[in-house]
Write a protein that holds these residues in place. Sequence first.
Motif, PDB file in Angstrom:
ATOM      1  N   SER A  67       0.846  -1.192   0.000  1.00 53.11           N
ATOM      2  CA  SER A  67       0.000   0.000   0.000  1.00 53.11           C
ATOM      3  C   SER A  67       0.880   1.240   0.000  1.00 53.11           C
ATOM      4  CB  SER A  67      -0.908   0.015   1.233  1.00 53.11           C
ATOM      5  OG  SER A  67      -1.672   1.213   1.287  1.00 53.11           O
ATOM      6  N   PHE A  68       0.391   2.317  -0.637  1.00 51.45           N
ATOM      7  CA  PHE A  68       1.139   3.571  -0.669  1.00 51.45           C
ATOM      8  C   PHE A  68       0.364   4.692   0.013  1.00 51.45           C
ATOM      9  CE2 PHE A  68      -1.357   3.193  -4.511  1.00 51.45           C
ATOM     10  CZ  PHE A  68      -1.930   4.436  -4.684  1.00 51.45           C
ATOM     11  N   MET A  69      -0.639   4.353   0.836  1.00 51.48           N
ATOM     12  CA  MET A  69      -1.394   5.360   1.565  1.00 51.48           C
ATOM     13  C   MET A  69      -1.833   4.791   2.916  1.00 51.48           C
ATOM     14  SD  MET A  69      -5.034   5.363  -0.511  1.00 51.48           S
ATOM     15  CE  MET A  69      -4.256   5.633  -2.098  1.00 51.48           C
ATOM     16  N   ASN A  70      -2.219   5.691   3.818  1.00 52.48           N
ATOM     17  CA  ASN A  70      -2.674   5.234   5.131  1.00 52.48           C
ATOM     18  C   ASN A  70      -4.187   5.048   5.148  1.00 52.48           C
ATOM     19  OD1 ASN A  70      -3.730   7.840   5.238  1.00 52.48           O
ATOM     20  ND2 ASN A  70      -2.513   8.489   7.003  1.00 52.48           N
ATOM     21  N   GLY A  71      -4.742   4.808   6.330  1.00 51.63           N
ATOM     22  CA  GLY A  71      -6.178   4.554   6.450  1.00 51.63           C
ATOM     23  C   GLY A  71      -7.042   5.751   6.119  1.00 51.63           C
ATOM     24  N   MET A  72      -6.450   6.955   6.074  1.00 51.36           N
ATOM     25  CA  MET A  72      -7.180   8.169   5.708  1.00 51.36           C
ATOM     26  C   MET A  72      -6.977   8.508   4.238  1.00 51.36           C
ATOM     27  SD  MET A  72      -6.159  10.406   9.078  1.00 51.36           S
ATOM     28  CE  MET A  72      -6.989  11.877   8.491  1.00 51.36           C
ATOM     29  N   ALA A  73      -6.366   7.572   3.475  1.00 55.56           N
ATOM     30  CA  ALA A  73      -6.106   7.734   2.034  1.00 55.56           C
ATOM     31  C   ALA A  73      -5.106   8.850   1.752  1.00 55.56           C
ATOM     32  CB  ALA A  73      -7.401   7.959   1.258  1.00 55.56           C
ATOM     33  N   VAL A  74      -4.240   9.151   2.723  1.00 53.64           N
ATOM     34  CA  VAL A  74      -3.162  10.115   2.495  1.00 53.64           C
ATOM     35  C   VAL A  74      -1.990   9.363   1.877  1.00 53.64           C
ATOM     36  CG1 VAL A  74      -1.562  11.743   3.548  1.00 53.64           C
ATOM     37  CG2 VAL A  74      -3.899  11.527   4.429  1.00 53.64           C
ATOM     38  N   LYS A  75      -1.562   9.802   0.720  1.00 51.55           N
ATOM     39  CA  LYS A  75      -0.512   9.103  -0.011  1.00 51.55           C
ATOM     40  C   LYS A  75       0.866   9.388   0.587  1.00 51.55           C
ATOM     41  CE  LYS A  75      -3.314   9.384  -4.179  1.00 51.55           C
ATOM     42  NZ  LYS A  75      -4.396  10.138  -3.498  1.00 51.55           N
ATOM     43  N   GLY A  76       1.753   8.402   0.478  1.00 48.16           N
ATOM     44  CA  GLY A  76       3.098   8.540   1.004  1.00 48.16           C
ATOM     45  C   GLY A  76       3.386   7.659   2.204  1.00 48.16           C
ATOM     46  N   TYR A  77       2.357   7.038   2.762  1.00 45.14           N
ATOM     47  CA  TYR A  77       2.557   6.084   3.851  1.00 45.14           C
ATOM     48  C   TYR A  77       2.638   4.691   3.230  1.00 45.14           C
ATOM     49  CZ  TYR A  77       1.401   9.879   7.024  1.00 45.14           C
ATOM     50  OH  TYR A  77       1.407  11.067   7.709  1.00 45.14           O
ATOM     51  N   MET A  78       3.821   4.081   3.294  1.00 47.02           N
ATOM     52  CA  MET A  78       4.084   2.877   2.516  1.00 47.02           C
ATOM     53  C   MET A  78       4.169   1.634   3.403  1.00 47.02           C
ATOM     54  SD  MET A  78       6.861   4.460  -0.143  1.00 47.02           S
ATOM     55  CE  MET A  78       6.888   3.001  -1.174  1.00 47.02           C
ATOM     56  N   THR A  79       3.435   0.610   2.996  1.00 46.36           N
ATOM     57  CA  THR A  79       3.507  -0.691   3.651  1.00 46.36           C
ATOM     58  C   THR A  79       4.196  -1.655   2.694  1.00 46.36           C
ATOM     59  OG1 THR A  79       1.444  -0.286   4.859  1.00 46.36           O
ATOM     60  CG2 THR A  79       2.203  -2.565   4.707  1.00 46.36           C
ATOM     61  N   ILE A  80       5.305  -2.221   3.134  1.00 46.88           N
ATOM     62  CA  ILE A  80       6.133  -3.088   2.295  1.00 46.88           C
ATOM     63  C   ILE A  80       6.222  -4.472   2.933  1.00 46.88           C
ATOM     64  CG2 ILE A  80       8.420  -3.399   1.275  1.00 46.88           C
ATOM     65  CD1 ILE A  80       8.753  -0.303   1.698  1.00 46.88           C
ATOM     66  N   GLU A  81       5.840  -5.499   2.195  1.00 44.86           N
ATOM     67  CA  GLU A  81       6.054  -6.866   2.638  1.00 44.86           C
ATOM     68  C   GLU A  81       7.462  -7.301   2.249  1.00 44.86           C
ATOM     69  OE1 GLU A  81       1.658  -8.982   2.691  1.00 44.86           O
ATOM     70  OE2 GLU A  81       2.946  -9.267   0.947  1.00 44.86           O
ATOM     71  N   TYR A  82       8.067  -8.157   3.091  1.00 42.27           N
ATOM     72  CA  TYR A  82       9.427  -8.591   2.768  1.00 42.27           C
ATOM     73  C   TYR A  82       9.686  -9.994   3.306  1.00 42.27           C
ATOM     74  CZ  TYR A  82      11.007  -8.092   7.608  1.00 42.27           C
ATOM     75  OH  TYR A  82      11.170  -8.261   8.969  1.00 42.27           O
ATOM     76  N   LYS A  83      10.654 -10.659   2.687  1.00 47.24           N
ATOM     77  CA  LYS A  83      11.197 -11.915   3.191  1.00 47.24           C
ATOM     78  C   LYS A  83      12.716 -11.813   3.151  1.00 47.24           C
ATOM     79  CE  LYS A  83       8.075 -15.660   3.414  1.00 47.24           C
ATOM     80  NZ  LYS A  83       8.058 -17.134   3.447  1.00 47.24           N
ATOM     81  N   TYR A  84      13.319 -11.978   4.327  1.00 40.08           N
ATOM     82  CA  TYR A  84      14.778 -11.925   4.429  1.00 40.08           C
ATOM     83  C   TYR A  84      15.249 -12.889   5.507  1.00 40.08           C
ATOM     84  CZ  TYR A  84      19.559 -10.488   4.974  1.00 40.08           C
ATOM     85  OH  TYR A  84      20.935 -10.510   5.028  1.00 40.08           O
ATOM     86  N   PRO A  85      16.289 -13.703   5.224  1.00 41.80           N
ATOM     87  CA  PRO A  85      16.932 -13.842   3.922  1.00 41.80           C
ATOM     88  C   PRO A  85      16.052 -14.623   2.947  1.00 41.80           C
ATOM     89  CG  PRO A  85      17.865 -15.414   5.471  1.00 41.80           C
ATOM     90  CD  PRO A  85      16.919 -14.555   6.257  1.00 41.80           C
ATOM     91  N   PHE A  86      16.214 -14.314   1.668  1.00 41.93           N
ATOM     92  CA  PHE A  86      15.435 -14.967   0.621  1.00 41.93           C
ATOM     93  C   PHE A  86      16.400 -15.780  -0.236  1.00 41.93           C
ATOM     94  CE2 PHE A  86      13.475 -15.183  -3.578  1.00 41.93           C
ATOM     95  CZ  PHE A  86      12.194 -15.617  -3.253  1.00 41.93           C
ATOM     96  N   ASN A  87      16.100 -17.064  -0.390  1.00 45.66           N
ATOM     97  CA  ASN A  87      17.009 -17.960  -1.106  1.00 45.66           C
ATOM     98  C   ASN A  87      16.601 -18.124  -2.569  1.00 45.66           C
ATOM     99  OD1 ASN A  87      18.508 -18.598   1.301  1.00 45.66           O
ATOM    100  ND2 ASN A  87      16.793 -19.910   1.912  1.00 45.66           N
ATOM    101  N   ILE A  88      17.553 -17.927  -3.476  1.00 44.04           N
ATOM    102  CA  ILE A  88      17.267 -18.134  -4.894  1.00 44.04           C
ATOM    103  C   ILE A  88      18.297 -19.100  -5.482  1.00 44.04           C
ATOM    104  CG2 ILE A  88      16.256 -15.844  -5.119  1.00 44.04           C
ATOM    105  CD1 ILE A  88      18.731 -14.965  -6.622  1.00 44.04           C
TER     106      ILE A  88
END
Length: 218
Positions: free
Chosen positions: A197-218
Motif C-alpha cells: 500500500s502507498f497510503m494510510n487509512g485516511m487515504a493520504v498518499k506517502g505512507y508505505m507498507t512493504i512486505e518482505y522476506k529476508y533472507p530470501f534464497n534463490i
Amino acid sequence: MIKNLAKKTVVALMTGIVLSSCNGLFSNIYDEPAESTVSDYGFVQKPTDSTPGRVYIDATDYRRWTYIDFHTMTFDTLDVDDPEPKNWDIAIHRYDAKTNGGAVLETGASGFAGLENMPGLAQGEFVADEWTTETIVTDMSTMMDGYLSYQESYYNRELSKWLNVDKSTMPPIYTPSNKVYIVRLADGTHVALRLVSFMNGMAVKGYMTIEYKYPFNI
C-alpha cells in the motif's frame, strides 16, 4: 445592530462550509503530508516460514530519505542533505528507491508463495543503481512556477517500478505493479519485497507498507 451581527454570523458560517467543502474536494491532489492513523513505524511485523514480514514508513516528506536495514531490522529517516547512515540496504524517498551497492530483479510473481522455488531467478537480469540529477524531487512548492528542485543521488529504476505515478493528469494516477522484487544486497544475500500500500487509512498518499522476506534464497 442585531440584524447586521446576525448577517455576519451567517456569512461566516457559510464561508466556513464552502472552504471545508473545497478542502475535501482538493485534498491530496498534491499529496500534502498529514497526520497518520498509525503511530508505529519500521518493522511492524516479523516474517515467519509461511508469512512475509512488514515494514511501515512515512514517506510523505520530499526532504527525507528512509534507510532500511534488513540485517538488523532497523531504519533511519534523514534529511536529503544529511550523510547516509553507516549500515543500510535500501532507501526510500517518496516512491523512489535506491540500494546500498545492490541490484534489483522484477519478478512476474504477485506473492511470495512458491517464489523461492521459481526457476531462473538467479540468472535473471538484476539492475544496479544509476546516478540521476532530475529524478529525486525535493521541493514541489515551485511547481506552479514551472520548475522543481532535485537532489543528485543514486536511484534504482527497477525497484521504483513498484509504483507508477502518472503526472500528465491532475490529480495524478497511481498504479502499483503488485509485483515482487528481489534485491541482491551488497553482501550477496537477497531480500524479496512487495509494495502492499502507498497510503494510510485516511487515504493520504506517502505512507508505505512493504512486505518482505529476508533472507530470501534463490
